[in-house]
Design an enzyme around this catalytic site. Structure first.
Site, mmCIF file in Angstrom:
data_model
loop_
_atom_site.group_PDB
_atom_site.id
_atom_site.type_symbol
_atom_site.label_atom_id
_atom_site.label_comp_id
_atom_site.label_asym_id
_atom_site.label_seq_id
_atom_site.Cartn_x
_atom_site.Cartn_y
_atom_site.Cartn_z
ATOM 1 N N THR A 128 17.218 2.964 -98.345
ATOM 2 C CA THR A 128 17.411 2.735 -96.914
ATOM 3 C C THR A 128 18.513 3.652 -96.419
ATOM 4 O OG1 THR A 128 18.333 1.264 -95.208
ATOM 5 C CG2 THR A 128 18.873 0.701 -97.459
ATOM 6 N N ILE A 129 18.284 4.239 -95.267
ATOM 7 C CA ILE A 129 19.339 5.088 -94.719
ATOM 8 C C ILE A 129 20.557 4.245 -94.375
ATOM 9 C CG2 ILE A 129 17.752 6.838 -93.836
ATOM 10 C CD1 ILE A 129 18.401 5.651 -90.986
ATOM 11 N N ASP A 130 20.362 2.938 -94.172
ATOM 12 C CA ASP A 130 21.485 2.070 -93.776
ATOM 13 C C ASP A 130 22.481 1.825 -94.916
ATOM 14 O OD1 ASP A 130 20.361 1.891 -91.302
ATOM 15 O OD2 ASP A 130 19.577 -0.134 -91.543
ATOM 16 N N ARG A 165 34.592 16.719 -72.262
ATOM 17 C CA ARG A 165 33.949 15.414 -72.088
ATOM 18 C C ARG A 165 34.203 14.492 -73.284
ATOM 19 N NH1 ARG A 165 28.357 18.266 -70.250
ATOM 20 N NH2 ARG A 165 28.706 18.158 -68.004
ATOM 21 N N ARG A 265 29.312 11.585 -72.014
ATOM 22 C CA ARG A 265 27.888 11.805 -72.273
ATOM 23 C C ARG A 265 27.493 11.075 -73.556
ATOM 24 N NH1 ARG A 265 28.169 13.561 -67.810
ATOM 25 N NH2 ARG A 265 27.390 15.560 -67.011
ATOM 26 N N ARG A 274 16.059 9.432 -89.721
ATOM 27 C CA ARG A 274 15.259 8.802 -90.771
ATOM 28 C C ARG A 274 14.156 9.728 -91.288
ATOM 29 N NH1 ARG A 274 13.223 2.709 -89.770
ATOM 30 N NH2 ARG A 274 11.142 3.581 -89.888
#
Ligand code: F6P
Length: 341
Positions: A128-130, A165, A265, A274
């Protein structure tokens, strides 16, 4: 014809970069040892619906660098289907499998562990990328997502710096802010906001003061990375209809602009973090995980999950993955904090 031993492999839950590298490693190692590998399509759904194919050297050649999963995936859980677990056990038998390798995140591996307790001979591979699966330092896919997020943050810095910004990047991370923390440290972000530390008015005030101080010191740009699951006043920001997380970055941008007057922004990486090719780290980890998973199956060590502990590839009880989410290591977050503002 010789009676070859058969094993199955499936990918469940969301996809991530590195799945194909693991499928390739497991298949090629298994074939070397005289096993036949059945690739089950679209997660548990494919096992129940008889969607599968024999994986051979040809089908698993040239896929080490390919994103996604050649098997397809789904979030369907047999535990939510009437008679689902029994159907899984029956289909497993019908296919003549000895063992099944499941590549999954916390959700899929929790289901897998329950099925193991019901008698299914399984081995898990964390992906999982998490990076929120317990029992392993890293999961397949995480390092690639960190690279993508870091690259995005670096790009936001150059445009933010030129236009003076505040730049906000929203990244994935449902309940844990691993991607935000690692990419934020790598980029030198001025604030890293993660689900582990929910936001309230006081924290927002502190954040705005910090941004103003930077501006007063003559640094007229700032970089903020926020994980999608970060709550504001106890609420996660999600789509009303689908419940899908997303939008905390935009909301934060509005609040910051109103409170500080600084032009702000917001960008969101969404599924771009992913998809795509896995970085070398994930290809290597996935390959090592695939080989280890086969060894476990060969030795009938079921109910285990392959894992990375420090620099060692090892395995742990699958039940560990079912104990809940692995939140961000605080000693790492404290490193990040030293560079805020
Ligand atoms: O893979 C984990 C994850 O990327 C979460 O961070 C994200 O919120 C979720 O999956 C979304 O996945 P899907 O839209 O495929 O359900």
């Amino acid at each position: 014809m010789e009676n070859r031993k058969r094993i199955g492999i499936l990918t469940g839950g969301g996809d991530c970069p590195g799945l194909n590298a693991a499928i390739r490693a497991l298949t090629k190692t298994a074939i070397q040892f005289g096993f036949e590998v059945v690739g089950i399509r679209n997660g548990w759904k494919g096992l129940i619906d008889n969607e599968n194919e024999i994986l051979d050297r040809m089908k698993t050649s040239g896929i080490i660098d390919r994103g996604g999963t050649i098997l397809g995936t789904s979030r369907i859980s047999p535990l939510k289907i009437e008679n689902g677990p029994q159907m899984v056990l029956d289909k497993f038998k019908e296919l003549g499998l000895e063992g099944l390798v499941v590549l999954g995140g916390e959700g899929t591996l929790t289901v897998t562990n329950q099925l193991f307790e019901m008698g299914l001979p399984v081995v898990g591979i964390p992906k999982t990328i998490d990076n929120d699966v317990r029992g392993t330092d890293f999961s397949i896919g995480f390092q690639t997502a960190v690279e993508v997020a870091t690259d995005a943050l670096d790009r936001l810095r150059s445009t933010g710096e030129s236009n003076h910004r505040v730049m906000i990047l929203e990244v994935m991370g449902h309940h844990a802010g691993w991607i935000a923390t690692y990419s934020g440290i790598a980029n030198g972000a001025d604030a890293i906001l993660i689900p582990e530390f929910p936001l309230d008015q006081e924290k927002i005030e502190g954040l705005c003061q910090m941004l103003k101080r930077r501006n007063e010191r003559g640094i007229n740009f700032s970089i903020i990375v926020v994980a999608e699951g970060t709550k504001l006043e106890g609420e996660a920001i999600a789509d009303e209809k689908t419940g899908r997380l997303g939008g905390i970055g935009k909301l934060l941008g509005k609040i910051i602009e109103e409170k500080t007057g600084l032009e702000t922004r917001v960008s969101s990486l969404d599924y771009m973090q992913r998809g795509g090719a896995p970085v070398a780290y994930d290809r290597t980890l996935a390959t090592a995980f695939g080989v280890r998973a086969f060894e476990l199956i060969k030795n009938k060590k079921y109910g285990r999950m392959v894992s990375l502990h420090g620099k060692r590839i090892t395995d742990v009880p699958l039940a560990q993955a079912a104990e809940g989410i692995k939140t961000v290591n605080l000693s790492i977050y404290r490193v990040a904090e030293k560079f805020f503002g």
